[in-house]
Design an enzyme around this catalytic site. Structure first.
Site, short mmCIF file in Angstrom:
data_model
loop_
_atom_site.label_atom_id
_atom_site.label_comp_id
_atom_site.label_asym_id
_atom_site.label_seq_id
_atom_site.Cartn_x
_atom_site.Cartn_y
_atom_site.Cartn_z
N HIS A 40 1.45 -1.16 -0.30
CA HIS A 40 0.46 0.01 -0.23
C HIS A 40 1.12 1.19 -0.28
O HIS A 40 2.20 1.45 0.28
CB HIS A 40 -1.06 0.46 1.61
CG HIS A 40 -1.97 0.68 1.13
ND1 HIS A 40 -1.65 2.13 1.15
CD2 HIS A 40 -3.38 0.08 0.58
CE1 HIS A 40 -3.14 3.12 0.78
NE2 HIS A 40 -3.78 1.84 0.33
N ASP A 80 -7.97 -5.46 -1.30
CA ASP A 80 -8.23 -6.37 -1.79
C ASP A 80 -7.97 -7.41 -1.68
O ASP A 80 -8.67 -8.52 -2.59
CB ASP A 80 -7.68 -5.62 -3.08
CG ASP A 80 -8.14 -4.45 -3.43
OD1 ASP A 80 -9.59 -4.62 -3.75
OD2 ASP A 80 -7.43 -4.18 -4.00
#
Ligand code: COA
Length: 385
Positions: free
Chosen positions: A264, A315
């Site tokens: 991320h 996700d």
């Protein structure tokens, strides 16, 4: 203004502060996410999706009466103009649902009586309509493509449960209603991610809401953003069993491939949304006798952590959770989009309320002062004329 020599491009705009917002806050060091000041864990446990949408758009939690009115207004809009349904039928069956969704949102503008009206009242109506129409597009597309009749929203359900009902055609269980609600709350906003930034850039030209959402959908579709969840499911399906995980991941990393659903830009610790989705993934996979999907996911998590020290992002577990809810993988990113529509619209409204055109600059690294060559005298690279 900086001179050409003084300009330094920040790759990927990492760390650049491009807007002021009170909609959401991501603390990447401590793994915190707030919507309008409220902790995501409190909202995931205690609010419905429409309550969260109210919070994101209006800056405060609704009363029960406000939530009920807001919810029924949105559910009443969960239907599409017949022309849009016809368009869904015309798309080739192998065209990606995210592409169809982008086209459908663009097309909806032509049938929206408020499309070109930028007044706050008209924008408020469009916001509710779009929040309702986007999950309906996804459900209807799936029903059209699987040869099943389209369903109308059930006024007894909210937006998230209705989405599941209209997609699958069966009433969702209490657990399923909770899971889809939490999934949509968790995906509803995330500060200045790529698609939200796209939406704000379009809004900053005073472009209309449909255009800003169509742009955001294009941005979310990419595999480095929302498109990752579909690819996570492909990876999990590609791994035969838990014993193979380590070698599979090592092979991918050796080949310099990215592990989808990991890493991320902002979080340096666990993404706070992961723990909810991990718990639901375990619960639902076990319930469906597909515990191996959860076990493989856990092992992947461990292998990526050992090899790269990288945490899963939203996700990763969203893939098995959506699979266990009976959502086909090609629709996973679209479900993310249906949820994020809440945040995109909040940011579009915030941008309109205090607008300045977003127009950064670039550091030019090309040639300067080349002598002009007439077309007759030009040669192609490699010497061909
Ligand atoms: N798999 C393998 N390595 C990864 C990785 C992943 N998913 N994510 C980051 N890395 C590695 C990079 O290779 C790089 O390592 P290096 O310094 O040894 O070259 C390092 O971590 C930093 O990566 P970088 O691409 O600079 O980070 P970023 O902030 O630009 O990228 C993402 C963030 C999300 C694009 C990136 O983590 C990624 O591609 N993840 C996979 C796609 C995904 O799940 N997207 C959904 C995001 S919510």
């Amino acid at each position: 203004m900086a001179t050409q020599e003084e300009k330094v491009a920040i790759r990927g705009l990492e760390g650049v502060v491009a807007a002021e917002t009170s909609i959401s806050y991501v603390d990447g060091v401590h793994g915190r996410l707030l919507y309008q000041g409220y902790d995501i864990h409190d909202l995931a446990e205690n609010t419905s999706f429409t309550e969260t949408v109210f919070l994101l758009w209006r800056g405060r939690l609704p009363t029960r009466a406000e939530r009920d009115t807001f919810r029924s207004e949105i559910v009443a809009e969960m239907r599409l103009p017949s022309q849009v349904v016809e368009m869904l039928k015309l798309t080739p069956p192998n065209s990606h649902p995210m592409g169809v969704l982008r086209t459908a949102v663009s097309m909806l503008a032509h049938f929206d009586p408020d499309a070109e009206d930028q007044s706050p009242a008209a924008n408020g109506r469009k916001a509710k309509r779009l929040l309702a129409q986007i999950p309906t597009i996804i459900a209807d597309l799936h029903r059209v493509r699987s040869g099943q009749p389209l369903l109308s929203a059930d006024p007894h359900y909210g937006v998230s449960a209705n989405f599941l009902y209209m997609l699958r055609g069966t009433p969702p269980s209490e657990l399923e209603r909770k899971v889809i609600k939490v999934l949509m709350v968790l995906h509803a906003d995330h500060e200045l991610n790529a698609s939200t930034f796209t939406a704000r850039v379009i809004a900053s030209t005073l472009g209309d809401m449909h255009s800003a959402l169509a742009g955001a959908l294009g941005s979310l579709k990419g595999p480095l953003h929302g498109g990752a969840n579909e690819r996570v499911m492909e990876m999990i399906r590609d791994i035969p069993d838990v014993a193979t995980v380590q070698a599979y991941i090592a092979g991918m990393l050796e080949n310099k491939k990215r592990i989808m659903g990991f890493g991320h830009r902002v979080y340096r610790t666990e993404d706070p949304r992961t723990k909810h989705l991990r718990r639901f993934s375990e619960m639902l996979c076990q319930q469906r006798n597909e515990a191996h999907l959860y076990d493989i996911s856990r092992r992947i998590e461990q292998a990526v952590m050992e090899a790269k020290g990288i945490y899963p992002n939203v996700d990763f577990y969203s893939a098995t959770v959506q699979h266990a809810l009976g959502i086909p993988p090609e629709y996973f990113t679209a479900v993310f989009a249906a949820s994020r529509t809440a945040g995109w619209i909040a940011h579009i409204m915030e941008q309109y309320a205090d607008n300045r055109l977003i127009r950064p600059t670039s550091h030019y690294i090309g040639e300067m002062a080349l002598p002009f060559v007439p077309i007759e005298q030009r040669t192609a690279p490699g010497g061909r004329s």
